[in-house]
Design a protein around this motif. Structure first.
Motif, mmCIF file in Angstrom:
data_model
loop_
_atom_site.group_PDB
_atom_site.id
_atom_site.type_symbol
_atom_site.label_atom_id
_atom_site.label_comp_id
_atom_site.label_asym_id
_atom_site.label_seq_id
_atom_site.Cartn_x
_atom_site.Cartn_y
_atom_site.Cartn_z
ATOM 1 N N LEU A 274 0.818 -1.216 0.000
ATOM 2 C CA LEU A 274 0.000 0.000 0.000
ATOM 3 C C LEU A 274 0.851 1.265 0.000
ATOM 4 O O LEU A 274 0.414 2.313 -0.462
ATOM 5 N N THR B 93 -0.221 5.458 2.696
ATOM 6 C CA THR B 93 -1.561 4.860 2.645
ATOM 7 C C THR B 93 -1.836 4.059 3.911
ATOM 8 O O THR B 93 -2.931 4.128 4.478
ATOM 9 N N ASP C 144 -6.955 -3.932 -7.331
ATOM 10 C CA ASP C 144 -6.326 -2.625 -7.524
ATOM 11 C C ASP C 144 -6.623 -1.622 -6.422
ATOM 12 O O ASP C 144 -6.281 -0.448 -6.548
ATOM 13 N N CYS C 145 -7.256 -2.047 -5.341
ATOM 14 C CA CYS C 145 -7.548 -1.103 -4.265
ATOM 15 C C CYS C 145 -7.647 -1.832 -2.936
ATOM 16 O O CYS C 145 -7.747 -3.070 -2.878
ATOM 17 N N GLU D 296 -9.952 -1.872 0.487
ATOM 18 C CA GLU D 296 -11.274 -1.472 0.964
ATOM 19 C C GLU D 296 -11.387 -1.777 2.448
ATOM 20 O O GLU D 296 -10.831 -2.763 2.943
ATOM 21 N N GLY E 291 -8.532 8.245 -2.961
ATOM 22 C CA GLY E 291 -9.564 7.301 -2.580
ATOM 23 C C GLY E 291 -10.885 7.982 -2.287
ATOM 24 O O GLY E 291 -11.060 9.182 -2.514
ATOM 25 N N SER F 19 -12.172 3.446 0.484
ATOM 26 C CA SER F 19 -11.387 2.694 -0.495
ATOM 27 C C SER F 19 -10.180 3.513 -0.885
ATOM 28 O O SER F 19 -10.303 4.711 -1.173
ATOM 29 N N LEU F 20 -9.008 2.882 -0.907
ATOM 30 C CA LEU F 20 -7.764 3.548 -1.261
ATOM 31 C C LEU F 20 -7.037 2.722 -2.324
ATOM 32 O O LEU F 20 -7.059 1.482 -2.257
ATOM 33 N N PRO F 21 -6.395 3.355 -3.286
ATOM 34 C CA PRO F 21 -5.646 2.596 -4.291
ATOM 35 C C PRO F 21 -4.400 1.967 -3.693
ATOM 36 O O PRO F 21 -3.777 2.528 -2.794
ATOM 37 N N THR F 22 -4.045 0.787 -4.193
ATOM 38 C CA THR F 22 -2.800 0.166 -3.778
ATOM 39 C C THR F 22 -1.627 0.873 -4.442
ATOM 40 O O THR F 22 -1.813 1.728 -5.312
ATOM 41 N N ALA G 265 -1.598 0.329 -8.249
ATOM 42 C CA ALA G 265 -2.671 1.068 -8.933
ATOM 43 C C ALA G 265 -2.367 2.554 -8.980
ATOM 44 O O ALA G 265 -2.640 3.236 -9.961
ATOM 45 N N ALA G 266 -1.779 3.087 -7.898
ATOM 46 C CA ALA G 266 -1.440 4.508 -7.884
ATOM 47 C C ALA G 266 -0.389 4.829 -8.931
ATOM 48 O O ALA G 266 -0.429 5.866 -9.588
#
Length: 417
Positions: free
Chosen positions: A303, A307, A341-342, A344, A392, A409-412, A415-416
């Motif tokens: 993450l 994050t 890709d995120c 949660e 997110g 929800s936050l992007p990994t 994904a970022a």
């Protein structure tokens, strides 16, 4: 006037003085090689007129029109008196260049016309000269001088524009720096809010428990007072680490800068609070009377430190709200899930049945931003801001079956990128 501007003005004056002395020397020496006929022999009057045609160049930067008119008038006098016209052209030529360089295209065109007319007049009054050749010179030479002057004028304009843009850039950089400082202070305020709200909620619960069982169950009261002392120490250490930012120190949670969660970081080697410290957070909230269940599903993916820190703070704030607005005997569930890709998370809580209606009203009041004696929902605003800054989303609100939930929800890291 600044010292640099003084030096610049002094250097230009010295340059103009050297230029005038050089032109005077050439103009006074050239007549020595002039043909004897048909021009008048250079005498004292001619030398005076030559000097008058060149000396006005002293003010060519501040008053180029005056320089051109005075130089052209002296040149006409030289031609009218029968002296060799060549000796009177140096001053008007430098004056035309200066006029185009300091006043632009229109002034340069007018000045070229004036010099061309004077040049043609010199060809007319000269006996035995070639008038067509004089006309060609009267057109070509002033145009060339005006073009060179215009190039200097445009270069000066570009330099001025560049200086203005540079000054504007410095102002924008200063404004951005000020905004960055303001944003950093807001972030520090948010960190302090998280620290104080969470730990004081635990302290309040434990102190109330100790007061309630102080006589009937001394061991439990002592255990609660011990938790109050430990939580207070953790709060002080976290506040020191956050306030260190105001003195230019490291970010909270970095090695050597104090800890944002002392108990957790004591086990984690001084790292920034993250997923690894959630167990200690859940244990601490559970000690305050809230039954918290933590579940982590999905294939673990990186993450990023920022994050993970945001996840920790959002979960901490959500559980703190349970302590503040629901109280002990509540239950909470923290469900974390890694998808492709995120990342949660869902934090939900229930309330004791006897206080369900009142608790839901209180929680809804905080969610909608209404002010009461417990606060105005700043925690939810901070959670949304944390998620938004990392790309997110976060939603919070009452549940239909009772209680409250926070979903984000936050992007990994992949994904970022």
């Amino acid at each position: 006037m600044t010292w640099n501007r003084f030096l610049l003005g002094r250097s230009t004056r010295v340059y103009d003085a050297v230029l005038i002395v050089g032109m005077l020397s050439v103009a006074l020496l050239v007549p020595l090689s002039q043909p004897a006929q048909p021009w008048r022999h250079m005498d004292f009057l001619g030398q005076i007129l030559i000097t008058l045609s060149i000396v006005p160049a002293l003010v060519r930067r501040s008053a180029p029109w005056v320089t051109l008119i005075a130089s052209c008038a002296a040149c006409v006098a030289i031609e009218a008196c029968g002296f060799w016209p060549v000796v009177g052209t140096y001053g008007p030529m430098i004056a035309l260049y200066s006029l185009a360089a300091y006043r632009g295209l229109r002034a340069g065109a007018y000045g070229a016309s004036v010099l061309g007319v004077i040049w043609i007049y010199g060809g007319i009054v000269t006996r035995g000269g070639s008038l067509p050749a004089t006309i060609v010179q009267a057109i070509v030479v002033p145009v060339i001088l005006a073009v060179f002057g215009l190039q200097a004028f445009r270069l000066a304009e570009r330099n001025i524009r560049l200086a203005e843009l540079t000054e504007q850039l410095h102002k924008e950089q200063a404004a951005r720096a000020e905004l960055a400082v303001t944003a950093e202070r807001l972030r520090i305020a948010r960190e302090l809010h998280d620290v104080v709200a969470h730990h004081l909620s635990v302290v309040s619960i434990q102190a109330g428990l100790a007061s309630y069982v102080f006589d009937s169950d001394p061991p439990t009261a002592q255990e609660a007072l011990g938790a109050v002392r430990a939580t207070s120490n953790e709060a002080l250490q976290e506040m020191r680490s956050v306030l260190r930012l105001l003195r230019g120190g490291a970010r909270p949670g970095q090695a050597g800068s104090g800890t944002a969660d002392s108990g957790a970081e004591a086990q984690g080697g001084g790292r920034t609070p993250g997923l690894a410290q959630l167990d200690a957070l859940v244990e601490r909230v559970g000690a305050a009377g809230v039954d918290v269940r933590l579940a982590l599903t999905g294939a673990r993916r990186p993450l990023g430190e920022g994050t993970e820190f945001a996840v920790y703070r959002i979960v901490q704030e959500a559980l703190t709200n349970v302590l503040k607005h629901v109280g002990p005997a509540a239950t909470a569930e923290v469900a974390l899930h890694f998808s492709a890709d995120c990342f949660e998370a869902r934090i939900t809580n229930t309330v004791p049945s006897a206080e369900s209606g009142q608790a839901q009203v209180q929680v809804h009041s905080v969610h909608s931003g209404e002010t009461d004696h417990r606060g105005a929902g700043d925690g939810l605003i901070g959670m949304r801001e944390r998620a938004r800054m990392l790309g997110g989303t976060l939603a919070a609100g009452p549940r239909a079956q009772g209680g409250f939930e926070v979903v984000f929800s936050l992007p990994t890291a992949s994904a970022a990128e």
